[in-house]
Design a protein around this motif. Structure first.
Motif, short mmCIF file in Angstrom:
data_model
loop_
_atom_site.label_atom_id
_atom_site.label_comp_id
_atom_site.label_asym_id
_atom_site.label_seq_id
_atom_site.Cartn_x
_atom_site.Cartn_y
_atom_site.Cartn_z
N UNK A 13 0.83 -1.22 0.00
CA UNK A 13 0.00 0.00 0.00
C UNK A 13 0.85 1.26 0.00
N UNK A 14 2.03 1.18 0.61
CA UNK A 14 2.93 2.33 0.64
C UNK A 14 2.43 3.49 1.49
N UNK A 15 1.69 3.19 2.55
CA UNK A 15 1.11 4.24 3.40
C UNK A 15 1.91 4.50 4.68
N UNK A 16 2.97 3.74 4.89
CA UNK A 16 3.79 3.93 6.08
C UNK A 16 4.28 2.61 6.60
N UNK A 17 5.08 2.68 7.69
CA UNK A 17 5.59 1.44 8.29
C UNK A 17 4.45 0.53 8.72
N UNK A 18 4.69 -0.77 8.66
CA UNK A 18 3.67 -1.77 8.98
C UNK A 18 4.02 -2.44 10.30
N UNK A 19 3.07 -2.45 11.21
CA UNK A 19 3.25 -3.15 12.50
C UNK A 19 2.38 -4.40 12.51
N UNK A 20 2.93 -5.49 13.00
CA UNK A 20 2.15 -6.71 13.15
C UNK A 20 1.18 -6.54 14.31
N UNK A 21 -0.05 -6.99 14.12
CA UNK A 21 -1.06 -6.95 15.17
C UNK A 21 -1.72 -8.33 15.23
N UNK A 22 -1.29 -9.18 16.18
CA UNK A 22 -1.82 -10.55 16.26
C UNK A 22 -3.35 -10.63 16.35
N UNK A 23 -4.00 -9.60 16.85
CA UNK A 23 -5.47 -9.60 16.92
C UNK A 23 -6.09 -9.67 15.54
N UNK A 24 -5.33 -9.34 14.49
CA UNK A 24 -5.84 -9.40 13.12
C UNK A 24 -5.62 -10.76 12.47
N UNK A 25 -4.96 -11.68 13.17
CA UNK A 25 -4.67 -12.99 12.60
C UNK A 25 -5.94 -13.77 12.28
N UNK A 26 -5.82 -14.63 11.29
CA UNK A 26 -6.96 -15.43 10.85
C UNK A 26 -7.33 -16.49 11.88
#
Length: 192
Positions: A107-120
């Motif tokens: 997406x190129x919108x900024x640094x990406x942080x992992x968020x485990x709450x978003x995991x499948x």
């Protein structure tokens, strides 16, 4: 004959009104995400197949279903679509699945942080409630007037949280309400 022309004209007029209303809805949603306190939740870009292999491991992309060239291009085009409409940066979070991380980076919108709450939890039903509880807690902690938050995740997470089903690379816009909750405003298909 005249009745047919009128009916055809009426049908054409109705169709044009629907198209204009759809475009107006998209424009309105884009204007909303440019103001504070909004979340754009995106399903990862196109990754052929369904689910993940039995040997799936977080952090090892060779064990996962991943984006192909079509998906990588789709992620870049979503970022370009947003940038062309004035959305050039955001706080970006992603599921720890490689296809979500790669989409978020594309997406190129900024640094990406992992968020485990978003995991499948598609193949891990025991993770459904803990993940959703953690995601709701994360959203409740965000300022109602803060910078746009982009969450890249999975179909099951989006549909369970918002009631919206998404195709690969589609999104849903939410407004944080300042009381720990949110309101779903609508869907974005990015017209790709």
């Amino acid at each position: 004959m005249m009745k047919r022309k009128c009916l055809f004209a009426a049908l054409c007029g109705f169709t044009l009104v629907c198209i204009s209303a759809h475009a107006a809805d998209i424009d309105w949603l884009v204007e909303q995400i440019k103001t504070g306190g909004h979340v754009l939740m995106i399903r990862h870009a196109y990754a052929p197949g369904n689910g993940d292999p039995e040997n799936f491991r977080i952090g090892d992309c060779t064990t996962q279903r991943n984006l192909d060239d079509r998906g990588r291009n789709q992620a870049r085009r979503i970022g370009q679509w947003l940038a062309q409409r004035g959305v050039q940066s955001a706080r970006v979070y992603a599921s720890q699945w490689c296809r979500c991380l790669e989409t978020a980076q594309g997406l190129g919108l900024g640094p990406v942080a992992e968020l485990p709450a978003l995991n499948s939890f598609y193949e891990r039903p025991q993770d459904r409630e803990p993940n959703l509880t953690a995601l709701k807690a994360f959203l409740a902690q965000q300022p109602a007037d803060g910078k746009l938050i982009v969450l890249v995740t999975h179909y099951v997470t989006i549909s369970s949280l918002t009631g919206q089903g998404m195709s690969a690379g589609e999104g849903v816009v939410m407004r944080l309400n300042g009381a720990g909750g949110f309101e779903v405003l609508g869907r974005l298909g990015f017209d790709l």
